[in-house]
Design a protein around this motif. Structure first.
Motif, PDB file in Angstrom:
ATOM      1  N   SER A  69      95.024  13.352  59.034  1.00 44.38           N
ATOM      2  CA  SER A  69      94.758  12.929  60.415  1.00 44.38           C
ATOM      3  C   SER A  69      95.780  11.908  60.894  1.00 44.38           C
ATOM      4  CB  SER A  69      93.342  12.351  60.509  1.00 44.38           C
ATOM      5  OG  SER A  69      93.098  11.840  61.805  1.00 44.38           O
ATOM      6  N   LEU A  70      96.136  10.959  60.038  1.00 43.43           N
ATOM      7  CA  LEU A  70      97.107   9.938  60.428  1.00 43.43           C
ATOM      8  C   LEU A  70      98.491  10.541  60.649  1.00 43.43           C
ATOM      9  CD1 LEU A  70      96.069   7.003  58.055  1.00 43.43           C
ATOM     10  CD2 LEU A  70      95.716   7.155  60.522  1.00 43.43           C
ATOM     11  N   LEU A  75     102.756  12.099  64.578  1.00 43.77           N
ATOM     12  CA  LEU A  75     103.605  13.122  65.179  1.00 43.77           C
ATOM     13  C   LEU A  75     103.337  13.260  66.669  1.00 43.77           C
ATOM     14  CD1 LEU A  75     103.450  15.912  62.431  1.00 43.77           C
ATOM     15  CD2 LEU A  75     105.335  14.344  62.916  1.00 43.77           C
ATOM     16  N   ALA A  76     102.131  12.936  67.097  1.00 38.27           N
ATOM     17  CA  ALA A  76     101.787  13.068  68.517  1.00 38.27           C
ATOM     18  C   ALA A  76     102.148  11.828  69.329  1.00 38.27           C
ATOM     19  CB  ALA A  76     100.291  13.364  68.662  1.00 38.27           C
ATOM     20  N   ASN A  77     102.155  10.655  68.703  1.00 35.92           N
ATOM     21  CA  ASN A  77     102.256   9.415  69.482  1.00 35.92           C
ATOM     22  C   ASN A  77     103.478   8.560  69.187  1.00 35.92           C
ATOM     23  OD1 ASN A  77      99.680  10.025  70.589  1.00 35.92           O
ATOM     24  ND2 ASN A  77      98.669   9.096  68.830  1.00 35.92           N
ATOM     25  N   ASN A  78     104.222   8.831  68.118  1.00 37.52           N
ATOM     26  CA  ASN A  78     105.328   7.949  67.757  1.00 37.52           C
ATOM     27  C   ASN A  78     106.422   7.971  68.825  1.00 37.52           C
ATOM     28  OD1 ASN A  78     108.151   7.599  66.197  1.00 37.52           O
ATOM     29  ND2 ASN A  78     106.566   6.399  65.192  1.00 37.52           N
ATOM     30  N   PRO A  79     106.796   6.815  69.381  1.00 36.70           N
ATOM     31  CA  PRO A  79     107.806   6.797  70.457  1.00 36.70           C
ATOM     32  C   PRO A  79     109.198   7.204  69.982  1.00 36.70           C
ATOM     33  CG  PRO A  79     107.174   4.553  69.825  1.00 36.70           C
ATOM     34  CD  PRO A  79     106.239   5.472  69.126  1.00 36.70           C
ATOM     35  N   LEU A 166     109.106  11.262  59.660  1.00 37.61           N
ATOM     36  CA  LEU A 166     107.982  10.492  60.182  1.00 37.61           C
ATOM     37  C   LEU A 166     106.699  10.803  59.410  1.00 37.61           C
ATOM     38  CD1 LEU A 166     106.690   8.616  62.273  1.00 37.61           C
ATOM     39  CD2 LEU A 166     106.481  10.597  63.805  1.00 37.61           C
ATOM     40  N   ALA A 167     106.478  12.074  59.115  1.00 39.78           N
ATOM     41  CA  ALA A 167     105.275  12.445  58.358  1.00 39.78           C
ATOM     42  C   ALA A 167     105.283  11.802  56.976  1.00 39.78           C
ATOM     43  CB  ALA A 167     105.187  13.963  58.239  1.00 39.78           C
ATOM     44  N   ALA A 168     106.435  11.858  56.302  1.00 37.68           N
ATOM     45  CA  ALA A 168     106.527  11.257  54.970  1.00 37.68           C
ATOM     46  C   ALA A 168     106.401   9.740  55.042  1.00 37.68           C
ATOM     47  CB  ALA A 168     107.844  11.648  54.311  1.00 37.68           C
ATOM     48  N   LEU A 245     102.532   0.811  63.593  1.00 40.00           N
ATOM     49  CA  LEU A 245     103.758   1.063  64.360  1.00 40.00           C
ATOM     50  C   LEU A 245     104.140   2.538  64.311  1.00 40.00           C
ATOM     51  CD1 LEU A 245     106.081  -1.998  63.590  1.00 40.00           C
ATOM     52  CD2 LEU A 245     104.908  -1.470  65.723  1.00 40.00           C
ATOM     53  N   LEU A 246     104.014   3.146  63.141  1.00 38.95           N
ATOM     54  CA  LEU A 246     104.330   4.566  63.015  1.00 38.95           C
ATOM     55  C   LEU A 246     103.375   5.422  63.826  1.00 38.95           C
ATOM     56  CD1 LEU A 246     105.087   4.719  59.180  1.00 38.95           C
ATOM     57  CD2 LEU A 246     106.745   4.847  61.050  1.00 38.95           C
ATOM     58  N   LEU A 247     102.145   4.959  63.990  1.00 39.73           N
ATOM     59  CA  LEU A 247     101.152   5.685  64.779  1.00 39.73           C
ATOM     60  C   LEU A 247     101.303   5.443  66.269  1.00 39.73           C
ATOM     61  CD1 LEU A 247      97.976   5.036  62.576  1.00 39.73           C
ATOM     62  CD2 LEU A 247      99.385   7.103  62.654  1.00 39.73           C
ATOM     63  N   GLY A 248     102.186   4.506  66.645  1.00 38.30           N
ATOM     64  CA  GLY A 248     102.355   4.176  68.050  1.00 38.30           C
ATOM     65  C   GLY A 248     101.257   3.280  68.578  1.00 38.30           C
ATOM     66  N   ASN A 249     100.594   2.522  67.693  1.00 41.48           N
ATOM     67  CA  ASN A 249      99.502   1.622  68.080  1.00 41.48           C
ATOM     68  C   ASN A 249      99.958   0.166  68.054  1.00 41.48           C
ATOM     69  OD1 ASN A 249      97.900   3.909  68.185  1.00 41.48           O
ATOM     70  ND2 ASN A 249      97.021   3.593  66.155  1.00 41.48           N
ATOM     71  N   TYR A 250      99.155  -0.690  68.696  1.00 38.40           N
ATOM     72  CA  TYR A 250      99.453  -2.117  68.668  1.00 38.40           C
ATOM     73  C   TYR A 250      99.233  -2.649  67.253  1.00 38.40           C
ATOM     74  CZ  TYR A 250      99.485  -7.056  69.804  1.00 38.40           C
ATOM     75  OH  TYR A 250      99.795  -8.393  69.845  1.00 38.40           O
ATOM     76  N   PRO A 251     100.198  -3.384  66.696  1.00 38.90           N
ATOM     77  CA  PRO A 251     100.105  -3.829  65.293  1.00 38.90           C
ATOM     78  C   PRO A 251      99.235  -5.074  65.106  1.00 38.90           C
ATOM     79  CG  PRO A 251     102.194  -4.528  66.220  1.00 38.90           C
ATOM     80  CD  PRO A 251     101.513  -3.734  67.291  1.00 38.90           C
ATOM     81  N   ASP A 252      97.924  -4.887  65.181  1.00 41.65           N
ATOM     82  CA  ASP A 252      97.015  -6.027  65.002  1.00 41.65           C
ATOM     83  C   ASP A 252      96.384  -6.044  63.608  1.00 41.65           C
ATOM     84  OD1 ASP A 252      95.419  -3.826  65.194  1.00 41.65           O
ATOM     85  OD2 ASP A 252      94.199  -4.553  66.862  1.00 41.65           O
ATOM     86  N   ALA A 253      96.831  -5.161  62.725  1.00 41.00           N
ATOM     87  CA  ALA A 253      96.365  -5.095  61.323  1.00 41.00           C
ATOM     88  C   ALA A 253      94.893  -4.744  61.211  1.00 41.00           C
ATOM     89  CB  ALA A 253      96.643  -6.417  60.605  1.00 41.00           C
TER      90      ALA A 253
END
Length: 464
Positions: A69-70, A75-79, A166-168, A245-253
């Motif tokens: 899933s990740l 692959l869908a969201n990474n800028p 990116l997947a790896a 970051l790889l998921l394209g999300n805000y890095p709040d841990a």
């Protein structure tokens, strides 16, 4: 107004002179469009004792729904991947432009004007259509189209390489997060164990059976464990931010992973063919760029030859708007022009030589990338076997260190050894060895997964 047609052709003698001059200027060197590499039938580091078919699909091997899933989310969201996607879409537009250069162009123009002089008003209207076409006598435009198509194929391969990378990287970051959380859990368990032992040491000191030095050792262990917990928590948060970051999300841990690392198959099966590297995306892109450089060089060489262009136009002008579509008022012309540059200060020849120089450069880059790819695969295969063997020995080390730690703690609690000071040192040493062994086992298991992911990257995909 009668219809008139004119055809202007260069004199035959001028054409002959142009061909003579162009033949003297033509660069005779021919570029190379394809390269073959002598490769082994199978990689030397693959195990020779297994010949069963290798499982298909590197994501399937891990059997981890959260990991899959990740990877799809990244692959869908990474800028960064979206930037690479824009590059290959732009290359597609360049291909359309190159194809359009071989087709005739057609354009139209209309005009109307109103003028007033000495109190009188006059109208004027015009309508014209023009066309232009380069017959591509020498195949220069065809070569440019083939070069653009090869560039498009290279851009698509670059995008596939970016997807695989990116997947790896997402899978590696996911496993790093699990490892960091396991190390944090181990540090917290170690702190609890050290605090329990320190309480025992304090009771022994108050009872007069242990020294102040033993108390100092116990406090030192607790303080070290406290520091380790905070260090491991920071490492865990940093690993979570890397994954986000790889998921394209805000890095709040805030992201969490599974508590256990995915399981790997015991070893890579034998018969892993070296031809698998042919589908590696970056090598496919390099091969396409060799072909593109060859066709670009061919086009540059042919640009030294005479250029034929056909142009035609048809139009009319009238003071009456209704007369614009009257065939009797049309004036048409067809022109054929053959042009040849006599002196450009060496620009055209220099451009041709520069294009030719880019061809061996692309070949050398491909050969270098291919050798690097072979090294990566061989190293990953070698490491896969070595790490598996190391893990088997490290498991024994953890088991023995755990038994020694438990025995030392029982001896301390039961007071079987009258040499109390020496006994404390044995407990501390047993705990240190057990902690290091458990931590090393966590890291080694993660290292095996990271190496397997590196192998997928080196092969350009799964083992199939």
């Amino acid at each position: 107004m009668p219809v008139t047609r004119s055809l202007r052709l260069a004199p035959l003698s001028l054409c002959a002179a142009c061909f003579c001059i162009s033949s003297c200027q033509t660069i005779t060197q021919r570029p190379t469009s394809n390269v073959e590499i002598d490769v082994p039938l199978a990689f030397a580091s693959a195990s020779s004792k297994q010949n069963q078919q290798i499982a298909f699909g590197w994501l399937k091997e891990f059997n981890d729904p959260q990991l899959s899933s990740l990877v799809h989310r990244s692959l869908a969201n990474n800028p960064d991947l979206k930037v690479t996607a824009a590059n290959f879409r732009r290359a597609k537009e360049d291909l359309i432009i190159a194809r359009a250069a071989r087709l005739p162009t057609l354009s139209g123009n209309s005009r109307g004007s109103l003028s007033r002089s000495d109190g009188e008003t006059s109208d004027s209207y015009g309508l014209s259509v023009s066309t232009s076409w380069e017959p591509d006598l020498w195949g220069r435009l065809r070569d440019l189209e083939k070069a653009s198509f090869a560039d498009y194929q290279a851009a698509v391969a670059d995008f596939r390489a970016a997807q695989l990378s990116l997947a790896a990287n997402t899978a590696q970051a996911y496993c790093n997060l699990i490892t960091a959380e396991q190390q944090l859990t181990l540090a917290e368990q170690t702190l609890t164990s050290f605090q329990k032992n320190f309480n025992i040491i304090e009771r022994g000191y108050k009872a007069g059976t242990l020294r102040a030095l033993d108390v100092n050792f116990g406090r030192n262990n607790v303080a070290s464990a406290e520091r380790s917990v905070r260090s491991r928590r920071l490492a865990r948060n940093n690993a979570a931010r890397t994954l986000q970051l790889l998921l394209g999300n805000y890095p709040d841990a805030s992201i969490n992973a599974a508590t256990r690392l995915p399981n790997l198959k015991k070893n890579v099966r034998a018969g892993l063919p070296a031809s698998l590297l042919e589908r590696r995306p970056d090598l496919a892109a390099a091969r396409a760029r060799i072909f593109a450089s060859a066709k670009s060089a061919d086009a540059s060489r042919k640009s030294l030859l005479p250029n034929l262009r056909l142009t035609g136009s048809s139009g009319t002008s009238s003071t009456q708007l209704r007369n614009l579509l009257d065939p009797a008022t049309l004036v048409s012309s067809l022109t054929a022009s053959l042009t040849q540059s006599f002196f450009t200060g060496g620009e055209l020849s220099s451009r041709a030589r520069r294009s030719l120089l880019s061809n061996p450069q692309a070949i050398d880059r491909y050969l270098s990338d291919a050798l690097q790819a072979f090294r990566e695969v061989e190293s990953a295969l070698d490491a896969d076997q070595s790490l598996a063997e190391q893990e088997s020995f490290l498991k024994k080390e953890v088991r023995q260190a755990t038994l020694a730690e438990q025995q030392a703690e029982r001896d301390l609690i039961e007071g079987l050894d009258t040499r109390a000071g020496s006994q404390i040192l044995e407990v501390l040493e047993a705990q240190r060895r057990a902690l290091n062994a458990r931590s090393n086992l966590i890291n080694l298991r993660n290292q095996r997964i990271q190496n397997r992911l590196d192998l997928y990257l080196a092969l350009g995909g799964s083992f199939e």
